[in-house]
Design an enzyme around this catalytic site. Structure first.
Site, PDB file in Angstrom:
ATOM      1  N   ARG A 165       0.833  -1.216   0.000  1.00  0.00           N
ATOM      2  CA  ARG A 165       0.000   0.000   0.000  1.00  0.00           C
ATOM      3  C   ARG A 165       0.866   1.265   0.000  1.00  0.00           C
ATOM      4  O   ARG A 165       0.535   2.254   0.654  1.00  0.00           O
ATOM      5  CB  ARG A 165      -0.986   0.028   1.183  1.00  0.00           C
ATOM      6  CG  ARG A 165      -1.854  -1.171   1.306  1.00  0.00           C
ATOM      7  CD  ARG A 165      -2.872  -1.331   0.175  1.00  0.00           C
ATOM      8  NE  ARG A 165      -3.352  -2.691   0.153  1.00  0.00           N
ATOM      9  CZ  ARG A 165      -2.864  -3.647  -0.650  1.00  0.00           C
ATOM     10  NH1 ARG A 165      -1.946  -3.373  -1.553  1.00  0.00           N
ATOM     11  NH2 ARG A 165      -3.329  -4.858  -0.613  1.00  0.00           N
ATOM     12  N   SER A 216     -10.574  -2.688   4.115  1.00  0.00           N
ATOM     13  CA  SER A 216      -9.870  -2.950   5.384  1.00  0.00           C
ATOM     14  C   SER A 216      -9.517  -1.624   6.044  1.00  0.00           C
ATOM     15  O   SER A 216      -9.026  -0.714   5.373  1.00  0.00           O
ATOM     16  CB  SER A 216      -8.564  -3.695   5.129  1.00  0.00           C
ATOM     17  OG  SER A 216      -8.831  -4.896   4.475  1.00  0.00           O
ATOM     18  N   GLU A 290      -5.324   2.119   6.958  1.00  0.00           N
ATOM     19  CA  GLU A 290      -5.064   2.078   5.521  1.00  0.00           C
ATOM     20  C   GLU A 290      -5.807   3.246   4.859  1.00  0.00           C
ATOM     21  O   GLU A 290      -5.431   3.730   3.817  1.00  0.00           O
ATOM     22  CB  GLU A 290      -5.595   0.737   4.987  1.00  0.00           C
ATOM     23  CG  GLU A 290      -4.798   0.196   3.815  1.00  0.00           C
ATOM     24  CD  GLU A 290      -5.264  -1.202   3.414  1.00  0.00           C
ATOM     25  OE1 GLU A 290      -4.947  -2.165   4.130  1.00  0.00           O
ATOM     26  OE2 GLU A 290      -5.948  -1.313   2.396  1.00  0.00           O
TER      27      GLU A 290
HETATM   28  C1  LIG Z   1     -15.393  -3.499  -0.262  1.00  0.00           C
HETATM   29  C2  LIG Z   1     -13.986  -2.989  -0.479  1.00  0.00           C
HETATM   30  C3  LIG Z   1     -12.964  -3.890  -0.750  1.00  0.00           C
HETATM   31  C4  LIG Z   1     -11.670  -3.431  -0.962  1.00  0.00           C
HETATM   32  N1  LIG Z   1     -10.678  -4.328  -1.245  1.00  0.00           N
HETATM   33  C5  LIG Z   1      -9.419  -3.899  -1.461  1.00  0.00           C
HETATM   34  C6  LIG Z   1      -8.366  -4.821  -1.788  1.00  0.00           C
HETATM   35  O1  LIG Z   1      -8.563  -6.019  -1.890  1.00  0.00           O
HETATM   36  N2  LIG Z   1      -7.123  -4.324  -1.996  1.00  0.00           N
HETATM   37  C7  LIG Z   1      -6.835  -3.002  -1.902  1.00  0.00           C
HETATM   38  O2  LIG Z   1      -5.695  -2.601  -2.142  1.00  0.00           O
HETATM   39  N3  LIG Z   1      -7.801  -2.108  -1.599  1.00  0.00           N
HETATM   40  C8  LIG Z   1      -9.079  -2.519  -1.377  1.00  0.00           C
HETATM   41  N4  LIG Z   1     -10.059  -1.607  -1.081  1.00  0.00           N
HETATM   42  C9  LIG Z   1      -9.711  -0.186  -0.913  1.00  0.00           C
HETATM   43  C10 LIG Z   1      -9.799   0.653  -2.196  1.00  0.00           C
HETATM   44  O3  LIG Z   1     -10.778   0.143  -3.083  1.00  0.00           O
HETATM   45  C11 LIG Z   1      -8.462   0.744  -2.926  1.00  0.00           C
HETATM   46  O4  LIG Z   1      -7.463   1.317  -2.103  1.00  0.00           O
HETATM   47  C12 LIG Z   1      -8.574   1.573  -4.207  1.00  0.00           C
HETATM   48  O5  LIG Z   1      -7.389   1.473  -4.947  1.00  0.00           O
HETATM   49  C13 LIG Z   1      -8.858   3.052  -3.928  1.00  0.00           C
HETATM   50  O6  LIG Z   1      -9.155   3.674  -5.170  1.00  0.00           O
HETATM   51  P1  LIG Z   1     -10.127   4.938  -5.226  1.00  0.00           P
HETATM   52  O7  LIG Z   1     -10.145   5.450  -6.597  1.00  0.00           O
HETATM   53  O8  LIG Z   1     -11.430   4.605  -4.628  1.00  0.00           O
HETATM   54  O9  LIG Z   1      -9.301   5.910  -4.276  1.00  0.00           O
HETATM   55  P2  LIG Z   1      -9.829   7.134  -3.425  1.00  0.00           P
HETATM   56  O10 LIG Z   1     -10.429   6.650  -2.145  1.00  0.00           O
HETATM   57  O11 LIG Z   1     -10.642   8.029  -4.258  1.00  0.00           O
HETATM   58  O12 LIG Z   1      -8.430   7.830  -3.116  1.00  0.00           O
HETATM   59  C14 LIG Z   1      -7.447   7.128  -2.373  1.00  0.00           C
HETATM   60  C15 LIG Z   1      -6.164   7.979  -2.385  1.00  0.00           C
HETATM   61  O13 LIG Z   1      -5.678   8.063  -3.714  1.00  0.00           O
HETATM   62  C16 LIG Z   1      -5.538   9.434  -4.105  1.00  0.00           C
HETATM   63  N5  LIG Z   1      -5.899   9.531  -5.524  1.00  0.00           N
HETATM   64  C17 LIG Z   1      -7.015   9.076  -6.135  1.00  0.00           C
HETATM   65  N6  LIG Z   1      -6.993   9.368  -7.453  1.00  0.00           N
HETATM   66  C18 LIG Z   1      -5.844  10.047  -7.667  1.00  0.00           C
HETATM   67  C19 LIG Z   1      -5.250  10.654  -8.818  1.00  0.00           C
HETATM   68  N7  LIG Z   1      -5.834  10.624 -10.023  1.00  0.00           N
HETATM   69  N8  LIG Z   1      -4.049  11.271  -8.667  1.00  0.00           N
HETATM   70  C20 LIG Z   1      -3.421  11.330  -7.448  1.00  0.00           C
HETATM   71  N9  LIG Z   1      -3.946  10.791  -6.328  1.00  0.00           N
HETATM   72  C21 LIG Z   1      -5.135  10.150  -6.435  1.00  0.00           C
HETATM   73  C22 LIG Z   1      -6.541  10.191  -3.221  1.00  0.00           C
HETATM   74  O14 LIG Z   1      -6.153  11.558  -3.081  1.00  0.00           O
HETATM   75  C23 LIG Z   1      -6.418   9.424  -1.913  1.00  0.00           C
HETATM   76  O15 LIG Z   1      -5.293   9.873  -1.199  1.00  0.00           O
HETATM   77  C24 LIG Z   1     -11.383  -2.041  -0.880  1.00  0.00           C
HETATM   78  C25 LIG Z   1     -12.422  -1.136  -0.621  1.00  0.00           C
HETATM   79  C26 LIG Z   1     -13.718  -1.609  -0.426  1.00  0.00           C
HETATM   80  C27 LIG Z   1     -14.823  -0.619  -0.177  1.00  0.00           C
END
Ligand SMILES: Cc1cc2nc3c(=O)[nH]c(=O)nc-3n(C[C@H](O)[C@H](O)[C@H](O)COP(=O)(O)OP(=O)(O)OC[C@H]3O[C@@H](n4cnc5c(N)ncnc54)[C@H](O)[C@@H]3O)c2cc1C
Length: 294
Positions: A165, A216, A290
């Site tokens: 991560r 998580s 996380e």
């Molecule tokens: C049910 C569930 C299951 C999940 N399972 C997993 C798993 O198995 N593995 C895992 O790793 N994660 C998991 N996650 C967490 C999450 O989905 C991941 O971390 C995912 O990659 C976050 O992406 P997002 O676009 O939603 O990020 P956001 O929540 O929108 O942003 C997360 C971070 O990334 C930054 N960010 C987003 N887009 C950009 C961009 N274009 N440029 C610069 N910074 C940016 C944001 O500023 C923030 O700091 C899970 C979440 C849920 C709800």
């Protein structure tokens, strides 16, 4: 010159975070091209925005978000040429995984069920126990806040930073516009599809998918070379099902906090901190989240 981004005042972020927390942004921006990203950052000047992909790892801790929010969802182009998938940061991981299947490329199955965007996944180096997106990245196109320009970051620069991560982007803040992913490996449609669906099924059986969450809560702690399962620590501390307002430690998987109604950001953060405090008191183990708390 016309602006290649959309601006909306007084915007409800509830549908833009997977925890479904109601938080009102004073202003949000949706850039829809590389030029739009450049224009937007120049227009914002020194104002520090909140960047949002799919909001599946982000908790809005306040009812009002005063910082401008930039949402990547219209940076949504995807193409495949010469064994490289070029993908906008706003494309969902599910779309990317199904696109790879269409092109008979393997190695993207694990992304189908992670509910984030490509930009969020690169920032978090999203993955599962065995795989992470960083292993696929060939290069990324970013807007560099410091240099105030668009740059391409190559594999050699990115590689040393991929960790559990962790990524280059957490150390050199920039806006990810798009990236190029290596997609050399091929397999049959049926085998790729079976793997995608089997990963999804296992996760649905294990995780509390009937309630909104942000995945998580905590990173797995390592103490004196030993690693601990967070869900076990929380369970053994008697916190399974513990609730503050409508935020609850999942009864199905205590490594998750879920929204069982109308949890506020404050409820969620209070519950997270309560778990940290109890685990520290009971085991002398410091949990680190996380999640990104805004
Ligand atoms: C049910 C569930 C299951 C999940 N399972 C997993 C798993 O198995 N593995 C895992 O790793 N994660 C998991 N996650 C967490 C999450 O989905 C991941 O971390 C995912 O990659 C976050 O992406 P997002 O676009 O939603 O990020 P956001 O929540 O929108 O942003 C997360 C971070 O990334 C930054 N960010 C987003 N887009 C950009 C961009 N274009 N440029 C610069 N910074 C940016 C944001 O500023 C923030 O700091 C899970 C979440 C849920 C709800």
């Amino acid at each position: 010159m016309s602006r290649e981004y959309i601006q909306i005042q007084d915007f409800d972020l509830c549908q833009y975070n997977s925890f479904r927390i109601a938080s009102n942004a004073k202003v949000v921006f949706f850039p829809y091209s590389t030029e739009g990203v450049r224009q937007l950052f120049l227009d914002l000047g020194d104002i520090k925005p909140v960047i949002l992909g799919n909001g599946s790892n982000t908790i809005f801790s306040n009812d009002i978000c005063t910082a401008p929010v930039i949402i990547s969802s219209f940076l949504n182009k995807i193409s495949f040429i010469n064994n490289i998938i070029s993908v906008g940061s706003g494309v969902s991981l599910s779309t990317l995984s199904w696109f790879a299947l269409e092109k008979l490329r393997t190695g993207f199955e694990f992304l189908e069920d992670i509910p984030g965007s490509v930009g969020g996944a690169l920032y978090m180096n999203a993955g599962t126990y065995n795989d992470c997106i960083g292993d696929k990245v060939h290069s990324a196109l970013v807007y560099d806040y410091k240099a105030r320009k668009i740059l391409s970051i190559d594999k050699q620069q990115l590689s040393p930073f991929w960790g559990k991560r962790d990524s280059f982007f957490q150390h050199f803040p920039c806006f990810i516009i798009s990236c190029q992913l290596e997609a050399y490996l091929t397999d049959s449609y049926e085998d790729i599809l079976n793997r995608q669906l089997s990963i999804k099924q296992k996760r649905y059986l294990k995780q509390p998918r009937n309630y909104p969450s942000a995945g998580s809560v905590f990173k797995r702690p390592y103490v004196n070379g030993e690693s601990y399962y967070v869900w076990k620590l929380i369970d053994e501390a008697g916190l399974r099902g513990y609730r503050i307002g409508d935020a609850q430690v999942s009864t199905k998987h205590p490594g998750f906090i879920v929204n069982v109604g109308n949890a506020s950001g404050k409820n969620v953060v209070d519950l997270m901190n309560y778990c940290k405090k109890m685990i520290y008191q009971k085991y002398n183990i410091q949990l680190n989240e996380e999640w990104i708390i805004v």
